[in-house]
Design an enzyme around this catalytic site. Structure first.
Site, PDB file in Angstrom:
ATOM      1  N   GLN A 141       0.826  -1.200   0.000  1.00 25.69           N
ATOM      2  CA  GLN A 141       0.000   0.000   0.000  1.00 25.69           C
ATOM      3  C   GLN A 141       0.863   1.254   0.000  1.00 25.69           C
ATOM      4  OE1 GLN A 141      -3.182  -0.253  -0.353  1.00 25.69           O
ATOM      5  NE2 GLN A 141      -3.873   1.865  -0.082  1.00 25.69           N
ATOM      6  N   SER A 177      -6.050   0.770   4.717  1.00 23.57           N
ATOM      7  CA  SER A 177      -6.702   0.270   3.510  1.00 23.57           C
ATOM      8  C   SER A 177      -7.502  -0.986   3.829  1.00 23.57           C
ATOM      9  CB  SER A 177      -5.669  -0.064   2.433  1.00 23.57           C
ATOM     10  OG  SER A 177      -6.289  -0.734   1.353  1.00 23.57           O
ATOM     11  N   HIS A 179      -8.072  -3.213   1.866  1.00 28.81           N
ATOM     12  CA  HIS A 179      -7.425  -4.337   1.177  1.00 28.81           C
ATOM     13  C   HIS A 179      -6.521  -5.126   2.126  1.00 28.81           C
ATOM     14  CE1 HIS A 179      -8.720  -3.842  -2.997  1.00 28.81           C
ATOM     15  NE2 HIS A 179      -8.667  -2.538  -2.795  1.00 28.81           N
ATOM     16  N   ASP A 186     -11.304  -5.624  -5.943  1.00 24.74           N
ATOM     17  CA  ASP A 186     -11.475  -4.695  -7.063  1.00 24.74           C
ATOM     18  C   ASP A 186     -11.700  -5.519  -8.319  1.00 24.74           C
ATOM     19  OD1 ASP A 186     -11.084  -2.507  -5.437  1.00 24.74           O
ATOM     20  OD2 ASP A 186      -8.952  -2.316  -5.906  1.00 24.74           O
ATOM     21  N   GLU A 229     -16.522   4.320  -5.767  1.00 29.32           N
ATOM     22  CA  GLU A 229     -15.742   3.283  -6.453  1.00 29.32           C
ATOM     23  C   GLU A 229     -16.673   2.140  -6.818  1.00 29.32           C
ATOM     24  OE1 GLU A 229     -12.323   2.015  -4.284  1.00 29.32           O
ATOM     25  OE2 GLU A 229     -11.326   3.979  -4.392  1.00 29.32           O
ATOM     26  N   HIS A 232     -15.220  -1.580  -6.423  1.00 28.48           N
ATOM     27  CA  HIS A 232     -14.725  -2.064  -5.134  1.00 28.48           C
ATOM     28  C   HIS A 232     -15.864  -2.703  -4.335  1.00 28.48           C
ATOM     29  CE1 HIS A 232     -11.839  -1.607  -1.607  1.00 28.48           C
ATOM     30  NE2 HIS A 232     -12.975  -1.951  -1.012  1.00 28.48           N
TER      31      HIS A 232
END
Length: 263
Positions: A141, A177, A179, A186, A229, A232
């Site tokens: 990241q 994040s 993630h 994504d 987004e 996402h």
């Protein structure tokens, strides 16, 4: 007769003098006392606010989603599927991710079956859908954010401060994040035009069946702190996904809703 008139006059003068003496005495303040002001001119004294009482019990959950976003002392729910990570809530130190490869992309092993079934059924329905990005380490990241900052500085002539501020609209700072959980995915080209594809339409209709929700909707930007987004999606579990969509809530709102239900 004149004598009687004179006595009357003297009596009247004497009475006036006595009245003046009494008035003068009453006008003098009593010793040790302050003069009394007219009630009409007095200002009410402000009411003192009592000092807050410290409680040994846990504080009540915030009353709005905005407070959930900015709560630096945020306490996670027990459900790992609802772990909250955003701009002000970092990935919990005790959150364990066991990455597992799926078609060359690392994901959280605990959602492997759900993602596999979603992509399989999408393919069977003639929908072109693939995973572009999922699990990221903090170090990865950092690289992504730094590359984005450098690109904005080089391509648009931004200062570093401007480039970082702009990049953080769509890229979370390291440690914050989603993630990092391995539960965020994504899809496809990771671009705004994804919302115009059959794949996006299929996801919006079917993703909740597999436990996925659109994480950053356009109408929740002020709450999530992230620009819209469409690509996402986040795994939260089937029951949670269905409930979130029925309530029209993003993750910040939903975990707050559950906390208030438990309070």
């Amino acid at each position: 007769m004149r004598r009687r008139q004179a006595v009357t006059v003297l009596s009247a003068v004497f009475c006036v003098l006595i009245a003046l003496v009494i008035t003068a005495v009453l006008a003098v303040p009593h010793a040790g006392e302050a003069p009394v002001e007219a009630a009409a001119s007095a200002e009410p004294e402000p009411t003192a606010t009592p000092a807050p009482v410290e409680s040994a019990e846990a504080s009540e959950p915030p009353t709005s989603a905005a407070e959930a976003v900015i709560d630096e002392n945020y306490v996670q729910l027990d459900d790992w599927q609802l772990v909250l990570v955003n701009d002000t809530v970092p990935l919990p130190d005790d959150f364990v991710v066991t990455p597992q490869l799926y078609d060359g992309v690392q994901i959280n092993s605990r959602m492997y079956t759900a993602l596999r079934d979603l992509l399989r059924d999408a393919s069977d329905a003639g929908v072109s859908l693939w995973v572009a990005s999922a699990y990221r380490s903090v170090e990865e990241q950092e690289r992504i954010l730094e590359n984005a900052i450098q690109n904005r500085m080089n391509d648009y002539g931004m200062t570093r401060e401007e480039a970082e501020e702009n990049a953080l609209l769509t890229i979370q700072k390291p440690g914050h994040s989603e993630h990092h959980t391995g539960l965020a995915v994504d899809f496809n080209n990771v671009a705004r035009d994804f919302e115009n594809t059959d794949a996006y339409a299929w996801l919006m209709e079917n993703a909740e069946k597999y436990g996925f929700v659109e994480r950053y909707p356009a109408d929740k930007e002020e709450i999530t702190g992230i620009d819209y987004e469409c690509w996402h999606f986040r795994y939260v579990g089937r029951d949670n996904a269905v409930a979130m969509n029925e309530l029209g809530m993003c993750l910040e709102e939903y975990v707050l809703y559950l906390k208030n239900q438990q309070a």
